[in-house]
Design a protein around this motif. Structure first.
Motif, PDB file in Angstrom:
ATOM      1  N   ASP A  61       2.212  -0.117   7.937  1.00  0.00           N
ATOM      2  CA  ASP A  61       1.511  -1.388   7.802  1.00  0.00           C
ATOM      3  C   ASP A  61       1.234  -1.756   6.347  1.00  0.00           C
ATOM      4  O   ASP A  61       0.585  -2.775   6.072  1.00  0.00           O
ATOM      5  N   GLY A  62       1.692  -0.936   5.395  1.00  0.00           N
ATOM      6  CA  GLY A  62       1.457  -1.222   3.991  1.00  0.00           C
ATOM      7  C   GLY A  62       0.144  -0.687   3.475  1.00  0.00           C
ATOM      8  O   GLY A  62      -0.117  -0.753   2.270  1.00  0.00           O
ATOM      9  N   VAL A 123      12.090  -0.897  -4.981  1.00  0.00           N
ATOM     10  CA  VAL A 123      11.799   0.525  -5.150  1.00  0.00           C
ATOM     11  C   VAL A 123      12.963   1.271  -4.536  1.00  0.00           C
ATOM     12  O   VAL A 123      13.642   0.759  -3.637  1.00  0.00           O
ATOM     13  N   ASP A 124      13.244   2.484  -5.035  1.00  0.00           N
ATOM     14  CA  ASP A 124      14.406   3.184  -4.499  1.00  0.00           C
ATOM     15  C   ASP A 124      14.262   4.693  -4.562  1.00  0.00           C
ATOM     16  O   ASP A 124      13.437   5.238  -5.293  1.00  0.00           O
ATOM     17  N   ILE A 196       4.917  -4.362   3.516  1.00  0.00           N
ATOM     18  CA  ILE A 196       4.506  -4.586   2.129  1.00  0.00           C
ATOM     19  C   ILE A 196       3.151  -5.267   2.129  1.00  0.00           C
ATOM     20  O   ILE A 196       2.939  -6.259   2.836  1.00  0.00           O
ATOM     21  N   ALA A 197       2.231  -4.740   1.344  1.00  0.00           N
ATOM     22  CA  ALA A 197       0.905  -5.347   1.182  1.00  0.00           C
ATOM     23  C   ALA A 197       0.703  -5.669  -0.293  1.00  0.00           C
ATOM     24  O   ALA A 197       0.797  -4.784  -1.141  1.00  0.00           O
ATOM     25  N   LEU A 205       4.111  -0.457  -0.684  1.00  0.00           N
ATOM     26  CA  LEU A 205       5.232  -0.537   0.238  1.00  0.00           C
ATOM     27  C   LEU A 205       5.288   0.753   1.035  1.00  0.00           C
ATOM     28  O   LEU A 205       5.211   1.844   0.471  1.00  0.00           O
ATOM     29  N   GLU A 206       5.415   0.605   2.339  1.00  0.00           N
ATOM     30  CA  GLU A 206       5.486   1.743   3.245  1.00  0.00           C
ATOM     31  C   GLU A 206       6.718   1.563   4.118  1.00  0.00           C
ATOM     32  O   GLU A 206       7.007   0.454   4.585  1.00  0.00           O
ATOM     33  N   ALA A 207       7.475   2.644   4.350  1.00  0.00           N
ATOM     34  CA  ALA A 207       8.716   2.520   5.102  1.00  0.00           C
ATOM     35  C   ALA A 207       8.987   3.788   5.900  1.00  0.00           C
ATOM     36  O   ALA A 207       8.481   4.870   5.578  1.00  0.00           O
TER      37      ALA A 207
END
Length: 242
Positions: A61-62, A123-124, A196-197, A205-207
């Motif tokens: 959820d970011g 981001v990577d 993304i928040a 960023l959360e994934a």
């Protein structure tokens, strides 16, 4: 960072004349030069370990409240700006989190998913998933991947670059005036979860991506790689810093 082109005209070359003379270098000047060099010499840092912690799947959820970012990596992204990144896995998925200071948070005007790293914020994560591959290699091998997150058309997107895929006859070419890089496969990942928040100081960023999609297994105890942040210009239309 970004690419530009410049045309320079130098005038007055016809007036150049050779001069003669002597230069005296005193011990005081040598000492001053040494002091200057000592002040500007940059010592390369050794690579560090970043733990991919084992744990419960976070809610994508970011909001990074479920993360212990002290076990992640922290580095400066510019004057007064900082980035934090952390990784986790639960046996099925790889979870990734970034917290980035950014005055134009996660803005990318790109319309081609293959080139988002040139058109704004990203981001990577770069990984060599084959632990048997030579650590000092200068060319990519099968198992070398880049996992990139950004936004396109206003929505989060994940892009996976596979440098070497067996059987590929026509790799994609990424060209600059000085070099051509060939990547066998570049694809968006529809099975990736991304949130993304944004706030006034930057973004989180959360994934989550299935381990199988990345060619990873839970038995991979140690991997070589890099984790990074790409920053856009103020307008969010091109890359300005990595």
């Amino acid at each position: 960072g970004h690419t530009d082109a410049r045309v320079v005209e130098v005038k007055g070359l016809e007036s150049i004349r050779r001069i003669s003379g002597a230069v005296s270098v005193t011990p005081e000047l040598r000492a001053a030069a040494r002091t200057h060099l000592d002040g500007v010499t940059v010592t390369a840092k050794k690579s560090s370990d970043l733990a991919i912690t084992q744990g419960k799947a976070p809610t994508i959820d970011g909001d990074l409240k479920e993360w212990d970012v002290t076990k992640g990596a922290t580095w400066e992204t510019g004057v007064g700006r900082r980035a934090i990144a952390a990784l986790r896995q639960d046996g099925n998925k790889l979870y990734l989190a970034w917290k980035v200071d950014d005055t134009s948070p996660m803005a990318n005007a790109g319309t081609d998913h293959k080139l988002l790293f040139k058109t704004g914020d990203c981001v990577d994560l770069w990984l060599g998933t084959d632990r048997e591959a030579a650590p000092g290699r200068i060319a990519p091998v099968a198992g070398d991947i880049r996992l990139l997150f950004s936004v396109m058309d206003g929505r989060p997107v994940a892009v996976l670059y596979r440098a070497v895929v067996s059987g590929t006859k026509t790799p994609l070419e990424f060209r600059s005036p000085a070099h051509v890089t060939r990547i066998d496969r570049v694809e968006k990942l529809p099975d990736a979860e991304i949130a993304i928040a944004r706030d006034v100081t930057g973004y989180s960023l959360e994934a989550a991506v299935p381990l199988a999609t990345l060619g990873l297994t839970v038995s991979a105890a140690e991997l070589r790689g890099d984790i990074g942040v790409i920053l856009s210009d103020a307008a969010g239309s091109r890359t300005s810093q990595r």
